[in-house]
Design an enzyme around this catalytic site. Sequence first.
Site, PDB file in Angstrom:
ATOM      1  N   MET A 440      -0.774   7.862   5.425  1.00  0.00           N
ATOM      2  CA  MET A 440      -0.807   7.427   4.032  1.00  0.00           C
ATOM      3  C   MET A 440      -0.239   6.020   3.928  1.00  0.00           C
ATOM      4  SD  MET A 440      -1.531   7.823   0.933  1.00  0.00           S
ATOM      5  CE  MET A 440      -1.198   6.520  -0.249  1.00  0.00           C
ATOM      6  N   GLU A 441      -0.958   5.134   3.197  1.00  0.00           N
ATOM      7  CA  GLU A 441      -0.685   3.703   3.206  1.00  0.00           C
ATOM      8  C   GLU A 441       0.378   3.242   2.228  1.00  0.00           C
ATOM      9  OE1 GLU A 441      -4.275   4.285   0.352  1.00  0.00           O
ATOM     10  OE2 GLU A 441      -3.582   5.124   2.247  1.00  0.00           O
ATOM     11  N   GLU A 474      -4.581   2.028   8.102  1.00  0.00           N
ATOM     12  CA  GLU A 474      -3.500   2.008   7.113  1.00  0.00           C
ATOM     13  C   GLU A 474      -2.975   0.592   6.867  1.00  0.00           C
ATOM     14  OE1 GLU A 474      -3.304   4.653   5.505  1.00  0.00           O
ATOM     15  OE2 GLU A 474      -4.461   5.810   6.968  1.00  0.00           O
ATOM     16  N   HIS A 477      -5.148  -1.195   4.476  1.00  0.00           N
ATOM     17  CA  HIS A 477      -4.882  -0.782   3.090  1.00  0.00           C
ATOM     18  C   HIS A 477      -3.797  -1.638   2.426  1.00  0.00           C
ATOM     19  CE1 HIS A 477      -7.343   2.576   2.071  1.00  0.00           C
ATOM     20  NE2 HIS A 477      -6.942   3.345   3.064  1.00  0.00           N
TER      21      HIS A 477
END
Length: 991
Positions: A440-441, A474, A477
């Site tokens: 998750m970024e 990621e 992002h």
Amino acid sequence: MDPFDSNNTDRSNQPRNMIENRMFEEEPDVVDLAKESTTFPTSQALDPDDVVYEPRSSRLLVRGLGENDMDEDDEDCESSARLLGMSFMNRSGAHRSLSSPYTRQGAPRSCARPSARTLVVCMLFLVIVASMTMVLYFLPGCTFTRSGCPKTNTTIPFEKVYPVSTSGEVFPWAQLRLPRSIRPLSYDLTLNPDLDSMTFTGRTIIHMSVLHNTKCIVLHSAYLNITKATFKLGDGQARGVTVLEYKPREQIAVAFTEVLKTGQDCVLTLEYSANLSHTYDGFYNSSYTEKDGSKRVLAATQFEPLSARKAFPCFDAPDFKATFLIRIRRKPNHLSLSNMPKAKTTQLPNDVIEDEFEKTSVNMSTYLVAFIVANFTHISRNVSETQVSVYSVPEKWEHTDYALDTGCKLLEFYNGFFEINYPLKKLDLVAIPDFLAGAMENWGLITFRETSLLVGKQSSNLEKQVVASVIAHELAHQWFGNLVTMRWWNDLWLNEGFATYMQYMSLQTVFPQLDIGNLFLAVRFRALDKDALNSSHAVSTEVNKPEQVEEMFDSVSYEKVEVSAQHPNVSEMMSSWTSQKGFPLVTVSRKGGQVTLTQEHFRLTSDNATQTSSLWIIPVTYVTDNCSVAPECRRTFYLKTKSGTLKELPESVKWVKVNYRNTGFYITHYEDGGWAALIDALSHNVSVLTHEDRASLVHNMFALSRLGRVSFHQVLHLLKYMSNETHTSPVTEALLQLGVIYRLLDKRQEHRLVARMKSYILHQFGSLMDKQTWEEEDSVSKQELRSALLGMACSLNEEKCISQSRALFKQYVESNGTSRIPGDLQQVVFTVAAQSNEDWATLLTMYGQATYDAEKRKMLRGLASTQDARLIVWVLKAGLRGDVIQTQELPLVISTVCNGFTGYLFVWDFIQENWDSLIEKFPVGSFAIQTIIKSATSHFSTQAHLDQVQGFFYSLRERGSQMRSVQEALETIRLNQRWMEKNLATLEKWL
């Protein structure tokens, strides 16, 4: 975010790093309350058009600015990408289309509690409406609009416009998306987690600006017990206020008797308590066991897409950007992390420490906020004025070197490529022991599964490829998604599609030795397979429910990106790919020197109700036998209409190959002897085409067979050349496609055909299998090929493969860990070992003791591949309990069990019996639930199973029946039925 299982080297189910998702569409049963605004009173008169807030394609938020920092005619998709220096986008504003789909529409602005007078007026209005309804009863069934009749009547009952809050009062807002009357400017958050009681308390101070006159403030809150609320207007005195809650939409509201006026500033302070989440979203608790058996607990966050509201009250939507100042309280034996560097630490009473982090230097969406309380260790390095750190549990710190080196190199690359430096002072990469998504970024605090970040000292390049791929995604992002953000989740592709594009491009540049091309092809093919279904969706599609937001995280959003720097109108071309679902089938027909290209919608399920006249602007690339391999051989033709004609080719040209190196998102069919000419060319020399082109021929031929455009006999005719194949991607694609058919036949108990298919595969690929060694191999491509070939051989019980695997496992066990199985062979060896009950028990013991996560996960897949029914039931139940096997691994366990003949019916029973438990652990619509449904149903091909699946899911109602993945499952079963009906006779004849 990478929601996918990014460590499964069997890419038979993967979209993106992605390794697992990787198929009748109905309109969602929802009412667009925004479009019923004429029945909803507001604090000011608005034109009805002003409240149509859901644009077909959201515009981007640029450089961390909130929505209201931009004027009506500010940045659109092209100019936002241009800001980032994207060389593949059209940099000329002169070409901007006046009909751009990114045109901004008005948004809902304000809310107000209905007065008694308003209620009376509305009741009179309803009487009038009822009377008109009687008059219009015998007219054609439609609602009159500005543009006339017809329009579907979507008027909703009055009582649904004003929902009732938890306390019994009228709740002053009736839409999923928040009103635009208030804009958050900054958050001041203090959180105090108690890892003993698994609870936390918090205080949220939100500084806001009033954009439009309103009598209420509406924001998000879920599972939070608000204990105190105060409000201050401007420099006035703070006063207590009452908070209303409407749980179905996870919204809270503060209503006022007087109007808050445009331009005023105000402050809302909320104090609350809650339990740490026991699922994988919000502010959740996690744990891990150390080598000595002691259990450690920690708390971490996962907010994307809709779970920041579970940690603190907030305006929980991507375009409500603000700054954040965060304080975390902890015990001395823990550390805390957040998006920004630590500013100061304060000793509080009762042995509590408060860490205060710097105020964010950028405006952030709430889904990117993150904090962690844990006993972690880290290594660091300074790169381009940014401190890059990798965190892990203490006993795995020696597995962090590769991630740190990879992260630093990619950060330097992105800084230079985008010509905008990463804007924060630090960048943390954190391996979480219990984490559902791949990664998750979160801005400045990227969280990963341990398998997505940690790499052992002796890991293979294939394992490093997986980790580097997730890190590259990621980090991309941090620009696409964090700096430039979609307004709403309907345009998730703007985050994920471009991050995926940059992921592959950056790795090809920075780490060419990782040979990322095969991975790109594999995920592209799986995305095409999914998007060929009627149950697919447009890249940019309307989302009106939380589960619809969750379901946007799929291979269509991640993988379907068409980029061309040559087309003069980027907006026009992109619209054709983002606003309609599916993709084109390009048919090539040649008469002498004239080549005609025709496009149509490639749809595996089609009937009169689903026929479309979809057209795409397709950059069709092609090569011929005169020049077919080098990049300079490529020619491009833009197909904008139903058909077009290439420039006349010389009569001497023997064949044309369209979609050079499979860079386009479409499938090609060759008429008039085109297939025969290509097959003949390959039979004489496989090198006349690139390996990407050969792989695309294999994939396209199987897809066309499913569509019914070519016979399965033609598929087998193409595969005759395979014994001479020299590259990985064509072989792995062929094995994957044949494996799907083999498993379908096996589960239909077509015993004679199963035996024939087994013999065919072993004969067709036997020479390639015989060439594989069992020693260490450095080349990523060769590791992928060996893993696929030997995996297939052993799954078919090929004697040599089985004996070699058993010997390697025995040597590994007897050496007490000093002997090593090559990383790309571990899955094969562990799967073979698990077929013996004695070795299965040994493997289970090893699984419990293993510390290197990539190897441990391969052991788990081995355990789940057993054909012993009792052991299968144990594995499923253990995955659900989460003790021996972490619950985050249950989707992987289920997909592995389903591959075997013994287990797939057990899984279907297991899912039906435990559905409520599953959706407690994994949100409805989440990628985990999508994976579970697909795994459990994709091997069904009979009417009886179709009826069972349809009956079960339709009985769930709001507990899952509305999911797109359910329609995908039903469509896939029907397609399996159709394929069997059409091809069983052919298989009998030709195998």
